[in-house]
Scaffold this active site. Structure first.
Site, PDB file in Angstrom:
ATOM      1  N   ASP A  72       2.136   3.995   2.693  1.00  0.00           N
ATOM      2  CA  ASP A  72       1.110   4.885   2.135  1.00  0.00           C
ATOM      3  C   ASP A  72       1.686   6.028   1.280  1.00  0.00           C
ATOM      4  O   ASP A  72       1.718   5.907   0.066  1.00  0.00           O
ATOM      5  CB  ASP A  72       0.206   5.414   3.252  1.00  0.00           C
ATOM      6  N   HIS A  98       1.372   4.927  -2.476  1.00  0.00           N
ATOM      7  CA  HIS A  98       0.852   5.709  -3.616  1.00  0.00           C
ATOM      8  C   HIS A  98       2.003   6.278  -4.436  1.00  0.00           C
ATOM      9  O   HIS A  98       3.024   6.717  -3.890  1.00  0.00           O
ATOM     10  CB  HIS A  98      -0.047   6.838  -3.108  1.00  0.00           C
ATOM     11  N   HIS A 129       0.859  -1.197   0.000  1.00  0.00           N
ATOM     12  CA  HIS A 129       0.000   0.000   0.000  1.00  0.00           C
ATOM     13  C   HIS A 129       0.886   1.236   0.000  1.00  0.00           C
ATOM     14  O   HIS A 129       1.304   1.731   1.058  1.00  0.00           O
ATOM     15  CB  HIS A 129      -0.920  -0.018   1.228  1.00  0.00           C
ATOM     16  N   GLU A 179     -10.702   4.051   6.747  1.00  0.00           N
ATOM     17  CA  GLU A 179      -9.566   4.916   7.107  1.00  0.00           C
ATOM     18  C   GLU A 179     -10.090   6.137   7.864  1.00  0.00           C
ATOM     19  O   GLU A 179      -9.568   6.481   8.919  1.00  0.00           O
ATOM     20  CB  GLU A 179      -8.813   5.341   5.839  1.00  0.00           C
ATOM     21  N   ARG A 207       3.319  16.836 -15.060  1.00  0.00           N
ATOM     22  CA  ARG A 207       2.665  17.421 -16.242  1.00  0.00           C
ATOM     23  C   ARG A 207       3.028  16.782 -17.567  1.00  0.00           C
ATOM     24  O   ARG A 207       2.369  17.046 -18.571  1.00  0.00           O
ATOM     25  CB  ARG A 207       2.990  18.919 -16.309  1.00  0.00           C
ATOM     26  N   ASP A 234      -6.297   3.223  -9.108  1.00  0.00           N
ATOM     27  CA  ASP A 234      -7.418   3.534  -8.214  1.00  0.00           C
ATOM     28  C   ASP A 234      -8.313   4.654  -8.740  1.00  0.00           C
ATOM     29  O   ASP A 234      -7.873   5.580  -9.429  1.00  0.00           O
ATOM     30  CB  ASP A 234      -6.949   3.818  -6.777  1.00  0.00           C
TER      31      ASP A 234
HETATM   32  O1  LIG Z   1      -6.695  14.643  -9.592  1.00  0.00           O
HETATM   33  C1  LIG Z   1      -7.651  15.391  -9.390  1.00  0.00           C
HETATM   34  O2  LIG Z   1      -7.826  16.436 -10.031  1.00  0.00           O
HETATM   35  C2  LIG Z   1      -8.641  15.060  -8.314  1.00  0.00           C
HETATM   36  C3  LIG Z   1      -9.843  15.730  -8.266  1.00  0.00           C
HETATM   37  C4  LIG Z   1     -10.742  15.430  -7.254  1.00  0.00           C
HETATM   38  C5  LIG Z   1     -10.434  14.459  -6.278  1.00  0.00           C
HETATM   39  C6  LIG Z   1      -9.223  13.820  -6.366  1.00  0.00           C
HETATM   40  C7  LIG Z   1      -8.870  12.837  -5.313  1.00  0.00           C
HETATM   41  O3  LIG Z   1      -9.709  12.397  -4.549  1.00  0.00           O
HETATM   42  C8  LIG Z   1      -7.485  12.415  -5.217  1.00  0.00           C
HETATM   43  C9  LIG Z   1      -7.183  11.693  -3.924  1.00  0.00           C
HETATM   44  C10 LIG Z   1      -6.022  10.757  -4.131  1.00  0.00           C
HETATM   45  O4  LIG Z   1      -5.433  10.538  -2.900  1.00  0.00           O
HETATM   46  C11 LIG Z   1      -4.698   9.372  -3.051  1.00  0.00           C
HETATM   47  N1  LIG Z   1      -4.313   8.945  -1.699  1.00  0.00           N
HETATM   48  C12 LIG Z   1      -3.063   8.994  -1.235  1.00  0.00           C
HETATM   49  N2  LIG Z   1      -3.024   8.560   0.013  1.00  0.00           N
HETATM   50  C13 LIG Z   1      -4.279   8.214   0.368  1.00  0.00           C
HETATM   51  C14 LIG Z   1      -4.836   7.680   1.546  1.00  0.00           C
HETATM   52  O5  LIG Z   1      -4.185   7.425   2.566  1.00  0.00           O
HETATM   53  N3  LIG Z   1      -6.169   7.474   1.554  1.00  0.00           N
HETATM   54  C15 LIG Z   1      -6.936   7.729   0.469  1.00  0.00           C
HETATM   55  N4  LIG Z   1      -6.424   8.227  -0.678  1.00  0.00           N
HETATM   56  C16 LIG Z   1      -5.113   8.470  -0.730  1.00  0.00           C
HETATM   57  C17 LIG Z   1      -5.574   8.446  -3.820  1.00  0.00           C
HETATM   58  O6  LIG Z   1      -4.817   7.581  -4.611  1.00  0.00           O
HETATM   59  C18 LIG Z   1      -6.410   9.398  -4.668  1.00  0.00           C
HETATM   60  O7  LIG Z   1      -6.037   9.328  -5.975  1.00  0.00           O
HETATM   61  C19 LIG Z   1      -8.328  14.087  -7.382  1.00  0.00           C
HETATM   62 ZN   LIG Z   2      -3.594   4.896   0.727  1.00  0.00          ZN
END
Ligand SMILES: O=C(O)c1cccc(C(=O)CC[C@H]2O[C@@H](n3cnc4c(=O)[nH]cnc43)[C@H](O)[C@@H]2O)c1
Ligand SMILES: [Zn+2]
Length: 354
Positions: free
Chosen positions: A292, A30, A28, A214, A83, A150
């Site tokens: 994470d 990212h 796990h 979580e 980018r 994801d």
């Molecule tokens: O990329 C965008 O523009 C965008 C627009 C709206 C919402 C999002 C997301 O929700 C991105 C969240 C992103 O966070 C990542 N992530 C990393 N660590 C964690 C964690 O501990 N718990 C949950 N999510 C996590 C995840 O992979 C999402 O892609 C993006």
């Molecule tokens: Zn995560």
């Protein structure tokens, strides 16, 4: 970036060295959340319109979060630095280097392709960049990478549709893709709405590994099991509130991907001493230890093993068993699993030999 590394320093000296050399699997972690301060500052310097600091020291403050929503806001500012396909390749290759330095032999890296394609990175070029980095990292560092694509849940069903398309289209789907996830905030983002997308991903041969429990309660974990057919749970922290759920996870051998320092950094759990990991072990649940978003949380996988050693009172043999649990819970093929398990046994026997 050492705000949470105190626990590692607190581990007994020889255990610290044991962990550093122990072959490990990370299940796990990212992609963007693994960008080291050096990479973040290099990208920030390349894109000066960004509000992300270029000074690695300033990143320590920037990566101090008030809550989960603040974490996502900061996370997205780093996503904005990726980018071009070359940015994607550089990030992926450097993440693999950092994993290999910690003796991580195998990692399932959570990638959010929608965040890149919506920022106008060509989808073919994106897939080629991650695959090119994966192959180079395996050849040069000996670290085997696999992908979990994801859905960023908060972005809604359009993002879910696009992520599913990218994960299941035979012309695009990368060779290293093994699983399908759901990330981002949980509050107000109901799991059942993603069932059709998980059904399609599972039908295409991907394994189901959503985040759940979580930042919301055990009902989210039940939803992930029932509607998304989760085979492992990302975090699952709040499962401890429901004894029936603990028993179910144990009986069906659904591993939890526990990320202790992350839970403190995002304020999902108040302190490491209050982390429910002990309850999970006591309930007989398969626990895996993970990092994470390591640089953002001032940690790395070695530090998470040191934290686990302290919280679970583990010696070298206990840590080796924990490392083998991650290998067993991974989606690596049987021959690959056996090779890492043997390496862990050989390393541990040599360590314990008089
Ligand atoms: O990329 C965008 O523009 C965008 C627009 C709206 C919402 C999002 C997301 O929700 C991105 C969240 C992103 O966070 C990542 N992530 C990393 N660590 C964690 C964690 O501990 N718990 C949950 N999510 C996590 C995840 O992979 C999402 O892609 C993006
Ligand atoms: Zn995560």
């Amino acid at each position: 970036m050492t705000q949470h590394l105190g626990a590692f320093a607190a581990a007994p000296r020889d255990l610290h060295a044991f962990i550093a050399g122990l072959p490990k699997a990370e299940l796990h972690v990212h992609h963007v959340g693994s960008a080291s301060p050096r990479i973040v500052s290099e990208l920030a310097a390349r894109h000066p319109d960004s509000k992300v600091p270029t000074d690695p020291e300033a990143l320590v403050d920037y990566f101090t979060f008030t809550d989960f929503a603040h974490f996502v806001e900061v996370y997205l500012s780093v996503v904005d630095l990726i980018r071009t396909p070359e940015d994607v390749r550089l990030l992926t290759y450097e993440v693999a280097r950092d994993l290999a330095r910690q003796q991580v032999r195998y990692a399932e890296l959570t990638v959010t392709p929608w965040s890149s394609t919506r920022r106008n990175i060509d989808e073919r070029a994106f897939m080629d960049a991650i695959e090119d980095a994966r192959k180079a990292a395996e050849a040069e560092f000996g670290a085997v990478l696999r992908w979990c694509f994801d859905i960023p849940g908060e972005a809604g069903l359009e993002a879910a549709e696009e992520t599913t398309r990218l994960a299941t289209d035979d012309r695009l789907r990368p060779e290293g893709l093994v699983s399908f996830g759901l990330g981002g905030p949980e509050i107000g983002v109901e799991r059942p709405q993603f069932k059709p997308y998980f059904d399609r991903a599972i039908a295409a041969g991907l394994r189901s590994v959503p985040h759940a429990g979580e930042t919301t309660g055990p009902e989210t974990v039940w939803d992930a099991l029932t509607h998304l057919r989760a085979e492992r749970i990302g975090h699952g922290t709040n499962s401890f509130q429901d004894p029936k759920l603990l028993a179910h996870l144990a009986e069906h051998r659904i591993p939890l991907e526990v990320c202790p320092t992350s839970n403190i950094a995002t304020r999902a759990v108040r302190s490491l001493d209050e982390h429910p990991i002990k309850e999970f072990v006591k309930a007989g649940i398969v626990v895996t230890i993970n990092s994470d978003d390591p640089p953002m949380f001032g940690t790395d996988l070695n530090n998470e093993y040191a934290v686990a050693a302290r919280l679970l009172n583990l010696d070298a043999e206990g840590l080796a068993a924990l490392a083998k649990s991650a290998v067993d819970a991974s989606f690596l093929d049987e021959a690959g699993k056996a090779a890492i398990r043997d390496e862990i046994d050989t390393y541990t026997s040599a360590w314990l030999a008089p």
